[in-house]
Design an enzyme around this catalytic site. Structure first.
Site, short mmCIF file in Angstrom:
data_model
loop_
_atom_site.label_atom_id
_atom_site.label_comp_id
_atom_site.label_asym_id
_atom_site.label_seq_id
_atom_site.Cartn_x
_atom_site.Cartn_y
_atom_site.Cartn_z
N ASP A 112 -49.94 42.98 -31.78
CA ASP A 112 -50.58 41.68 -31.61
C ASP A 112 -52.01 41.88 -31.10
OD1 ASP A 112 -50.83 38.93 -31.52
OD2 ASP A 112 -48.87 38.65 -30.59
N GLU A 158 -57.35 41.45 -33.53
CA GLU A 158 -58.68 41.02 -33.99
C GLU A 158 -59.86 41.59 -33.17
OE1 GLU A 158 -56.80 37.76 -31.58
OE2 GLU A 158 -56.20 39.03 -33.22
N ASP A 168 -51.53 32.00 -34.91
CA ASP A 168 -50.75 30.99 -34.19
C ASP A 168 -51.03 29.59 -34.73
OD1 ASP A 168 -49.87 33.11 -32.70
OD2 ASP A 168 -51.28 32.78 -31.06
#
Length: 774
Positions: free
Chosen positions: A413, A416, A481
């Site tokens: 996760d 980015e 998300d």
């Protein structure tokens, strides 16, 4: 200009990271002080580099690239118009530029200091592929570093259309007339943006931009397409041409690397939730699928299973025996995936070690960056994955602390990364200079470590961002998300089509949306699915079971099928009995299509071409498809038209010209080149099959851990057809050695006969398996 010692270090880092060889380019030209390099990589792939400094022009490309230059078949000619470099597929002309004389009155005020360069790429027929009309080097200071804003502009014909560039969630397919802010941005208003600077056009070429800093692309505006990156000392880009779009993706594959064949479980159903709080919940959910007879391949353990962010441990109170949990799952044919974050709280056991070694993103004075002020995020410092030593350390802790407990694969996760590097520093330099690089190098460390230390088990990583070459590390990408709304569902369709058009085949989303339900919501129309027995999960969101049904239908025809979300429950049976009956039928359909799906994965490994395809890819001669973003091809056979409006029970579907089409549910045959209104009751997703298709289907299985026999091979007549059916053990890397079972299926439409060559078991059974749709 950056200091010479730092420039040398940056160039060295680029060369070491890319693995490419430094060599004199085929063409090195001086246009009145502007240096231009022409460097072929294949007959249809050429790199163009421009700078005011010769050493920058001859340096290799940056991060993400794995190919070496190859000028075989290319030649150089000099004409009155300029220098021409040509192959059997392309010619590149760098136009001659006269020596500038004294400027006139207007030029004294408006003339740029940069010596101009114009360049044209053509097909052997003389048809222009792409024309560069100008370039830019504008000095400024970024993050304390004297550098340039760099860019180039290209002529944009009025009928040219543009796709790719990673992930933008505004719900628009064609980028023409838009400016894309190409940078990873979790907080983008429409949903997280992901920058992969590869633009594909309907005109038979793509441009791959070699710069990881924040980049703005204005496509087809005022007759031109411009690229402008915030940090750099040169312009570097590749032109990839192709008679078909798949030839363009083959060029991308050559330059940036092969897309591995994921483990077969990755094509099955993945169950996740934010979050399963303990070991027993994970086991209960997996057992619930087996009890109900629903297929399941992967259970996901999401965040906060640890004792503290950055401990890289497993909380023994809630997960007292993770190894035993994983043995139980494996015994049921279920694999596990676990979320591992690159963040380290100040109080975590590794923080001081990482800070002392310089393994964290840092301020200019060397202090680790702790948290993200823009969102009052104080959840620790970011691992500096640009540092290969930090990557190796990170993998070693995952291996020893987590994989050792039997977890199969890893959810990386915040790739980015969420801790935005602007204004800070990596080990290789400014976070602004390397703004979009992190998802490549962070997944690289885990992929390479897993391949080395678990050599007989294919790697699989779930990640929410990408950069050039990220596909080669076994990543499944998801759209971050997103909200649990009809609007979000509708936007996902175009979002995914541009992402896969970028050359990254494995994309999906959180089925049902990740965020909390809207506190106050009223359905626009009477819900088509009964919500009364799902109140514990949906609250007053009466049309949410209908939304879940439509989302699962769409998810059945995505490269990755994974449910997730902050709902109290997120399983197939969570939205009421009526919804469960529909959703479970599509879940089983997903597994029925597994022989088809897995064969598509092998095709992507072999060719680099994605199998979730915007219509422009397969129907380039039909101008009506260029901005259709709510339909797509799923492999060569299926035309998918998701329903994304609440209460909708029919929708218009455009059937592309050049083919006849079969309604999958009714077998009705319709000619292409027309828009039809299709019935779409809540249990039906509009689905068509192209005439001249072969679709292998399998028997019901509980997971891909069970060998799947063929149930039938459907043939949709109307044209001759071929399909390569592929299967293997689904787990090891033996497929890279050519170990697998391949059957080349061929349909002779005139003779009305299907034949197969290859796997003897399939070939012997073809007569019994063939079902011709009439």
């Amino acid at each position: 200009m950056i200091p010479k010692n730092r420039a040398a270090l940056a160039a060295l880092a680029l060369m070491c990271s890319s693995g490419v060889v430094t060599a004199e380019p085929l063409g090195l030209l001086d246009r009145n002080g502007s240096f231009v390099a022409i460097e072929p990589y294949a007959p249809n792939v050429v790199r163009v580099t421009l700078s005011l400094e010769k050493e920058r022009v001859v340096a290799p490309p940056g991060y993400g690239f794995v190919a070496n230059p190859d000028a075989k078949g290319w030649k150089h000619d000099v004409a009155a118009s300029g220098d021409i470099y040509s192959s059997a597929a392309l010619s590149v002309e760098v136009k001659a530029q006269p020596h500038p004389g004294p400027p006139n009155q207007m030029q004294r005020y408006f003339a740029p200091s940069l010596p101009p360069v114009s360049l044209t790429v053509r097909k052997p027929s003389g048809e222009t592929v792409v024309e560069m009309s100008g370039w830019e080097l504008s000095p400024h200071t970024v993050n304390g570093e004297k550098t340039f804003r760099v860019g180039a502009s290209f002529v944009a014909p009025p009928d040219e259309h543009y796709y790719g560039l990673g992930q933008n969630q505004e719900g628009i397919l064609d980028h023409r007339g838009r400016t894309i802010d190409c940078k990873h941005n979790y907080d983008a208003p429409a949903g997280e943006t992901v920058c992969v600077p590869f633009l594909v056009t309907n005109k038979g070429y793509g441009i791959l931009w070699d710069n990881p800093s924040s980049t703005a692309i204005s496509a087809g505006l005022q007759g031109r397409t411009s690229w402008q990156s915030r940090v750099g000392e040169r312009v570097s880009y590749f032109v990839i041409a192709g008679e078909t779009v798949d030839e363009i993706y083959a060029g991308y594959r050559k330059l940036t690397g092969v897309t591995p064949l994921p483990p077969k479980a990755a094509f099955g159903y993945i169950q996740s939730k934010a979050r399963y709080e303990n070991q027993q919940q994970v086991l209960d959910v997996a057992a619930g699928y087996r009890k109900r007879g629903y297929p399941l391949d992967i259970m996901v353990v999401d965040w906060f299973y640890w004792t503290r962010m950055g401990q890289l441990d497993i909380n023994p109170v809630d997960f007292p025996s993770p190894a035993a949990m994983n043995r139980t799952l494996n015994g049921q044919g279920v694999r596990s995936m676990i979320s591992v974050w690159p963040r380290f709280e100040l109080e975590s056991r590794y923080f001081d070690l990482l800070a002392s070694k310089g393994y964290l993103l840092k301020h200019a004075d060397g202090r680790p960056v702790d948290g993200l002020p823009v969102r009052n995020d104080r959840a620790g410092a970011l691992l500096d994955s640009t540092n290969p030593e930090a990557r190796e350390w990170f993998w070693s802790k995952i291996r020893d602390n987590i994989a050792s407990q039997g977890f199969d694969w890893f959810w990386l996760d915040e790739t980015e990364p969420d801790l935005v590097p602007d204004g800070y520093f990596y080990s290789i330099g400014s976070g602004d200079r390397y703004r979009n690089l992190y998802p490549l190098v962070h997944t690289q460390g885990v992929a390479e470590g897993s391949r080395r230390d678990r050599p007989n088990m294919r790697n699989l990583i779930l990640a929410r961002a990408a950069y050039l070459g990220s596909q080669r590390y076994g990543n499944l990408f998801w759209s971050s998300d997103i909200h649990p709304t009809w609007e979000a569902l509708k936007q996902q369709v175009t979002t995914g089509l541009n992402f896969t058009a970028t050359g990254l085949a494995y994309w999906g989303n959180d089925i049902g949306g990740w965020q909390w339900h809207t506190p106050r919501h009223r359905s626009e129309h009477k819900p088509l699915v009964d919500p009364s027995d799902a109140r514990n999960v949906i609250g007053n969101y009466d049309d949410y079971p209908e939304l879940a049904v439509r989302w699962y239908q769409y998810g059945t025809f995505l490269p990755t099928m994974r449910a997730h979300g902050l709902r109290k429950e997120a399983e197939v049976w969570s939205y009421g009995k009526e919804a469960e009956a529909i959703i479970s039928r599509y879940l089983k359909l997903r597994y029925t299509l597994m022989p088809y799906l897995y064969s598509l994965g092998k095709r992507t490994y072999d060719t680099g071409a994605p199998f979730m395809r915007a219509l422009f890819m397969d129907f380039p001669n039909d101008p009506k498809v260029f901005n259709i973003g709510d339909q797509y091809m799923f492999g060569p056979a299926f035309l998918v038209a998701p329903v994304t409006e609440q209460g909708q029970q029919s929708r218009e579907v455009y059937l592309p010209a050049g083919s006849d089409w079969y309604n999958y549910w009714t077998n009705e045959k319709l000619p292409g080149g027309q828009t039809v209104t299709v019935a779409a009751p809540v249990d039906v997703i509009p689905l068509f099959v192209r005439a001249g298709s072969i679709v292998p289907m399998g028997v019901d299985i509980p997971s891909t851990a069970t060998a799947q026999a063929l149930k039938e091979i459907r043939v949709y007549p109307g044209k001759d057809a071929e399909f390569t059916l592929y299967d293997d053990d689904g787990v090891s890397y033996d497929y890279e050695k050519g170990i697998g079972r391949t059957t080349r299926l061929k349909w002779d439409d005139q003779a009305g006969q299907l034949s197969g060559v290859g796997d003897k078991a399939v070939s012997r059974s073809i007569r019994d398996l063939t079902r011709i749709v009439r």
